[in-house]
Design an enzyme around this catalytic site. Structure first.
Site, mmCIF file in Angstrom:
data_model
loop_
_atom_site.group_PDB
_atom_site.id
_atom_site.type_symbol
_atom_site.label_atom_id
_atom_site.label_comp_id
_atom_site.label_asym_id
_atom_site.label_seq_id
_atom_site.Cartn_x
_atom_site.Cartn_y
_atom_site.Cartn_z
ATOM 1 N N HIS A 119 -15.949 -13.533 96.277
ATOM 2 C CA HIS A 119 -15.337 -12.390 95.592
ATOM 3 C C HIS A 119 -16.319 -11.512 94.841
ATOM 4 O O HIS A 119 -15.910 -10.524 94.234
ATOM 5 C CB HIS A 119 -14.275 -12.870 94.595
ATOM 6 C CG HIS A 119 -13.003 -13.316 95.241
ATOM 7 N ND1 HIS A 119 -11.958 -12.454 95.514
ATOM 8 C CD2 HIS A 119 -12.615 -14.522 95.690
ATOM 9 C CE1 HIS A 119 -10.976 -13.117 96.085
ATOM 10 N NE2 HIS A 119 -11.349 -14.381 96.207
ATOM 11 N N LYS A 149 -7.697 -1.692 84.320
ATOM 12 C CA LYS A 149 -8.320 -2.846 84.961
ATOM 13 C C LYS A 149 -9.089 -3.579 83.879
ATOM 14 O O LYS A 149 -9.228 -3.075 82.765
ATOM 15 C CB LYS A 149 -9.268 -2.399 86.082
ATOM 16 C CG LYS A 149 -10.238 -1.265 85.687
ATOM 17 C CD LYS A 149 -11.110 -0.832 86.860
ATOM 18 C CE LYS A 149 -10.382 0.088 87.819
ATOM 19 N NZ LYS A 149 -10.545 -0.257 89.200
ATOM 20 N N ARG A 150 -9.589 -4.795 84.165
ATOM 21 C CA ARG A 150 -10.404 -5.488 83.179
ATOM 22 C C ARG A 150 -11.540 -4.578 82.705
ATOM 23 O O ARG A 150 -12.086 -3.796 83.478
ATOM 24 C CB ARG A 150 -10.978 -6.785 83.775
ATOM 25 C CG ARG A 150 -9.953 -7.892 83.912
ATOM 26 C CD ARG A 150 -9.368 -8.299 82.577
ATOM 27 N NE ARG A 150 -10.330 -8.977 81.759
ATOM 28 C CZ ARG A 150 -10.287 -10.273 81.467
ATOM 29 N NH1 ARG A 150 -9.298 -11.030 81.897
ATOM 30 N NH2 ARG A 150 -11.221 -10.825 80.703
ATOM 31 N N LYS A 156 -17.519 -1.748 85.850
ATOM 32 C CA LYS A 156 -16.381 -0.883 86.192
ATOM 33 C C LYS A 156 -16.481 0.493 85.519
ATOM 34 O O LYS A 156 -15.734 1.405 85.834
ATOM 35 C CB LYS A 156 -15.063 -1.570 85.828
ATOM 36 C CG LYS A 156 -14.726 -2.791 86.712
ATOM 37 C CD LYS A 156 -13.462 -3.492 86.224
ATOM 38 C CE LYS A 156 -13.111 -4.770 86.990
ATOM 39 N NZ LYS A 156 -12.407 -4.521 88.257
ATOM 40 N N THR A 169 -8.139 -3.943 94.085
ATOM 41 C CA THR A 169 -6.813 -3.896 94.708
ATOM 42 C C THR A 169 -5.916 -2.898 94.001
ATOM 43 O O THR A 169 -4.950 -2.409 94.583
ATOM 44 C CB THR A 169 -6.130 -5.280 94.681
ATOM 45 O OG1 THR A 169 -6.242 -5.829 93.363
ATOM 46 C CG2 THR A 169 -6.756 -6.211 95.699
ATOM 47 N N LYS A 204 -2.785 -0.088 95.079
ATOM 48 C CA LYS A 204 -1.467 0.070 94.443
ATOM 49 C C LYS A 204 -1.216 1.527 94.065
ATOM 50 O O LYS A 204 -0.122 2.063 94.258
ATOM 51 C CB LYS A 204 -1.379 -0.799 93.173
ATOM 52 C CG LYS A 204 -1.568 -2.292 93.385
ATOM 53 C CD LYS A 204 -1.781 -3.018 92.042
ATOM 54 C CE LYS A 204 -2.316 -4.414 92.221
ATOM 55 N NZ LYS A 204 -2.828 -5.008 90.956
HETATM 56 C C1 LIG Z 1 -4.032 -5.314 90.526
HETATM 57 C C2 LIG Z 1 -4.318 -5.800 89.170
HETATM 58 C C3 LIG Z 1 -5.629 -5.998 88.759
HETATM 59 C C4 LIG Z 1 -6.820 -5.667 89.627
HETATM 60 O O1 LIG Z 1 -7.241 -4.358 89.340
HETATM 61 P P1 LIG Z 1 -8.619 -3.762 89.882
HETATM 62 O O2 LIG Z 1 -8.579 -2.339 89.461
HETATM 63 O O3 LIG Z 1 -8.590 -3.920 91.370
HETATM 64 O O4 LIG Z 1 -9.704 -4.533 89.233
HETATM 65 C C5 LIG Z 1 -5.854 -6.457 87.466
HETATM 66 N N1 LIG Z 1 -4.832 -6.715 86.622
HETATM 67 C C6 LIG Z 1 -3.556 -6.516 86.981
HETATM 68 C C7 LIG Z 1 -2.470 -6.806 86.002
HETATM 69 C C8 LIG Z 1 -3.248 -6.067 88.265
HETATM 70 O O5 LIG Z 1 -1.969 -5.888 88.613
#
Ligand SMILES: *Cc1c(COP(=O)(O)O)cnc(C)c1O
Length: 858
Positions: A397, A590-591, A596, A701, A705
């Site tokens: 990953h 995101k985190r 990032k 991911t 979305k």
């Molecule tokens: C999809 C998702 C992530 C992943 O987000 P990235 O932008 O791809 O790092 C992290 N936290 C939650 C709650 C998510 O639904």
């Protein structure tokens, strides 16, 4: 009851082949069978039956009267009613799969970020309407009841959410699959923002009972730790090893049913919880040391107490290693127990069992399977190794060095003495074959060795996983290429290129479209004639031909507006900030991580603010109002990431209260980002940002979305952004910045040459330093990452093109009709990114498993 009948009565269901099952059933006296059949009346799915079951659970399960119920009670009773239905489907699926006895896949993941279960279950089973009506009759609004559910948040971010999406697809596609994880008492912490800073509050999520899990107190496995290894000669004169453990902990199973969408199949995730051993230690008892005995019991429970809150960062704590072995040992023994029921020879184990390692976290399953086969079952090493490599697949990953797992040899030796020996043996035999093919290449041996010759030595878990798996995959095309070119390059030479493959991540359209954005899902179904697209996402392409249709565009954008109002309300409620739903909603959730680059985003916001301040009234009229929305948790020990949160909030404080600016710019940090908050945020996006330094984000991911929900991307040429671009086309995405091939050279330049900083960035940093956003010294360590720290993540390199892309976004947003068309095309072209597509690829190319759909009841 006769003694014989009683004995049978107690015997649990252990059917395996159809013949054996029938044999077992034949032993049950016929009047007993008739009675069981007579009283096995499935509950109806009509509104009456559902209302009855909710009332029943209110008065019995909850022991409450129907007349003093609040929404939480209403949720609990409804949840138990839904759970009843899931358990029935779950039972039927497990029994059917037991009889069919197909090859199964076992998905081992330390994290499952499931979110809420109730709405998902209702939609999967097609029961949303009758439940809405039944709860209404009982005086509730179903939306309010759904809001009462607490997220199951046993994960950090993308990796855990991926596991959840994959379980949804495995169930929906009828694959015989199990997930295995840990039942943490504390999930990911809750984030509170106090004075602009992140505070962490423990997530004690099991305060009230959790109706979505089934305790399986009868299923428990003893997990050994510590101790020593002795040698002995077996009856054939062979030297064998025996591990005498110093401590034994009990693993107890909790099962969580995962319903497939529009199918009878309901699969299982088994979460292990640590408990003290049933037989308590007599030594303490005899010595009268009661306190010590209680302490030891608490220590056992500690193992599954808390999820480690680091995303993409390895911390070498012994308790974490203990968690990993505890989980892997219990899961593997459960899998083996199931396999052994079928009386097959060990050589057929890989024909019945595929185990997927979600990252290196479960890699101890490799030496554990070897230990079982060689030490306990007496197989020869070579045969055991052949079985092992045919069983495991490994998903990588990340390539971030700080995230790659390395465990210290002394720590492993102390905790798992036999496993360390086995790892050294695996390494020795592997290096011997390498030496045979590439004689005298000592450098090569050192580079591919599982053991790193550091002080002290350490075990490179990724290398062990690569060597022990028949397939190794990355999670997006670019990332799969990068791992072949960098961290695993020498293994291409040694193991051949065929071991390495790509499986681009995906997301479940059930949760991320149908559940999160019901209005859009309904509109799409109306246009396409059915909800088939939810199980065959490429059907969305049928929307393309309406992208230019003005009436359709209006319906589409009306829904977008409604979703933005919904988010506007959530923002007001959680932060007190009022935003205008007509503004462009620009979202990065995101985190929080340096790679990032949320830092670059907020620096860009400061630049925008400074520009606005310089404009006259006429110029401001032409500006596209923007709401910049952030969300995400920082690891509690990640100082720089936490400062980024503070800076975002400080900038928000200044900008949002500047009367001069009004609605032209708002900056919002939504606290406690999690799955259920994501379900509100994502459908409201106009654009979302995925701006990692090229080559650092394996896939992402949330990018998928956001686009699935009709948003455009502002992003770098990284991870799955690239494949999204290939699908949706140039006009729907704003890509900028350095390419991954250039990153190494650019870092070199930043480090060793005195390059002048981008002047716009210079000006922005000056504003922070002169106190525009509060006391400047607070942010000095953050600024230092660019200056003194030589800008490892290349913010100054990408800043100029980032600002330019932002301007292109504004320009594009002014043309409402063109924007609506882009938005529709985004959704229409996202078919590839369903987790169903990803899971089919895993099933066919790695696991070699087939669907086993549970037939409809007559
Ligand atoms: C999809 C998702 C992530 C992943 O987000 P990235 O932008 O791809 O790092 C992290 N936290 C939650 C709650 C998510 O639904």
């Amino acid at each position: 009851m006769t003694e014989d009948q009683q004995k049978h009565h107690k015997r649990s269901f252990t059917g395996f082949t159809k013949e054996k099952l029938e044999e077992e059933l034949a032993q049950v006296p016929s009047e007993q069978r008739a009675a069981w059949e007579k009283y096995t009346v499935p509950e109806g799915n009509d509104v009456d039956s559902i209302a009855r079951s909710i009332v029943h659970h209110t008065t019995t399960t909850l022991a409450r009267t129907p007349y003093n119920m609040d929404d939480f009670g209403g949720y609990q009773a409804t949840a138990h009613s839904v759970r009843d239905k899931l358990i029935q489907d779950w039972n039927e699926t497990q029994q059917y799969h037991t009889i069919k006895d197909p090859k199964r896949v076992y998905y081992l993941s330390l994290e499952f970020l499931l979110g809420r279960a109730m709405d998902n279950a209702l939609l999967a089973r097609g029961l949303k309407e009758p439940y809405t009506e039944a709860t209404k009759q009982l005086g509730f609004k179903i939306e309010d009841l759904l809001e009462e559910e607490r997220d199951a948040a046993l994960g950090n971010g993308g990796l855990g959410r991926l596991a959840a999406c994959y379980m949804d697809s495995l169930a929906t596609l009828d694959y015989p699959a199990w997930g295995y994880g840990l039942r943490y008492t504390y999930g990911i912490f809750q984030q509170k923002i106090v004075d602009g800073y992140q505070n962490e509050v423990p997530d004690y999520w099991l305060t009230y009972d959790n109706p979505w899990e089934l305790p399986r107190l009868d299923i428990s496995i003893e997990v050994p730790f510590y101790g020593h290894v002795s040698k002995y000669s077996d009856e054939n004169g062979r030297t064998r090893h025996k591990w005498e453990a110093g401590e034994i902990v009990q693993a107890v199973a909790y099962d969580v049913p995962i319903p497939g969408f529009d199918t009878n199949n309901t699969i299982n995730i088994r979460f292990w919880s640590s408990k003290p051993r049933k037989e308590f230690d007599l030594a303490y008892f005899n010595s009268g040391d009661y306190n010590r005995a209680v302490e030891d019991q608490k220590k056992a429970e500690n193992i599954t107490s808390v999820l480690y809150p680091n995303d993409n960062h390895m911390v070498g704590k012994e308790l974490r290693l203990k968690q990993q072995y505890f989980w892997v040992c219990a899961s593997l023994h459960d899998i083996i127990r199931r396999f052994k029921k079928t009386d097959r020879p060990w050589s057929e184990f890989p024909d019945q069992v595929a185990i997927q390692l979600n990252d290196t976290h479960p890699t101890l399953a490799v030496p554990e399977l070897m230990r079982v086969l060689v030490d306990l079952e007496g197989l020869e090493w070579d045969e055991a190794w052949n079985i092992t490599t045919r069983t495991f697949g490994f998903t990588n990953h990340t390539v971030l060095p700080e995230a790659l797992e390395k465990w210290s040899v002394p720590m492993l030796e102390h905790l798992l003495p036999r496993h360390l020996q086995i790892i050294f043996d695996i390494n020795l035999f592997f290096l011997q074959t390498v030496e045979k093919t590439f004689p005298n290449d000592r450098d090569l041996l050192a580079t591919v060795s599982i053991i790193e010759e550091s002080q002290p030595q350490s075990v490179r878990m990724a290398f062990l996983a690569v060597i022990a798996s028949h397939k190794v995959n990355g999670v997006a095309a670019l990332h799969s290429q990068i791992i072949k070119d960098t961290i695993f390059a020498p293994f291409i030479k040694v193991l051949g290129p065929d071991r390495f493959t790509n499986k681009t991540n995906g997301i479940t359209p059930r949760r991320w479209l149908h559940q999160a954005n019901p209005d859009l899902s309904n509109l799409i179904a109306k246009k396409l004639g059915s909800f088939k697209f939810l199980k065959e996402l490429s059907l969305l392409d049928g929307l393309s031909k309406y992208a230019n249709d003005e009436a359709f565009q209006k319906e589409w954008m009306d829904i977008k507006y409604k979703n933005k109002v919904r988010l506007t309300n959530l923002i007001k409620e959680r932060t007190g900030i009022e935003v205008n739903p007509n503004a462009l909603f620009d979202i990065q959730v995101k985190r929080i991580h340096e790679y990032k680059r949320q830092f670059m985003n907020i620096l860009g916001v400061i630049h925008r603010y400074a520009n606005l301040k310089k404009m006259n009234a006429a110029q401001r009229k032409a500006v596209v109002p923007r709401v910049v929305i952030f969300g995400g948790k920082a690891a509690p020990g990640y100082y720089i990431a936490k400062l980024v949160i503070k800076l975002i909030n400080s900038v928000g404080e200044k900008v949002n209260n500047d009367k001069d600016i009004g609605d032209l710019l708002k900056v919002v940090f939504i606290p406690d980002y999690n799955v259920s908050v994501a379900e509100v945020i994502i459908p409201a996006n106009d654009i979302s940002q995925h701006i990692s330094t090229a080559g650092t984000e394996a896939s992402g991911t949330s990018n998928m979305k956001f686009v699935l929900n009709g948003g455009l991307i502002l992003g770098t040429v990284d991870g799955a952004n690239i494949e999204i671009y290939e699908e949706i086309g140039d006009d729907q995405i704003f890509l900028f910045g350095a390419r991954s091939e250039q990153v190494e050279d650019l870092r070199h330049v930043q480090r060793y040459r005195n390059v002048p900083m981008n002047p716009e960035l210079q000006a922005v940093i000056h504003l922070i330093e002169n106190g525009t956003f509060g006391e400047s010294h607070i942010f000095q360590p953050l600024i230092n990452t660019i200056t003194v720290g030589k800008d490892y993540y290349l913010i100054s390199v990408d800043f100029g093109s980032y600002l330019e892309s932002n301007e292109l976004v504004d320009e594009a947003f002014k043309d409402k009709k063109a924007w609506a068309q882009k938005s529709i095309l985004c959704t229409a072209r996202m078919g590839k990114f369903s987790s169903d597509r990803a899971i089919k690829e895993y099933a066919e190319d790695i696991w070699n498993i087939d669907p086993v759909p549970v037939p409809d009841k007559k």
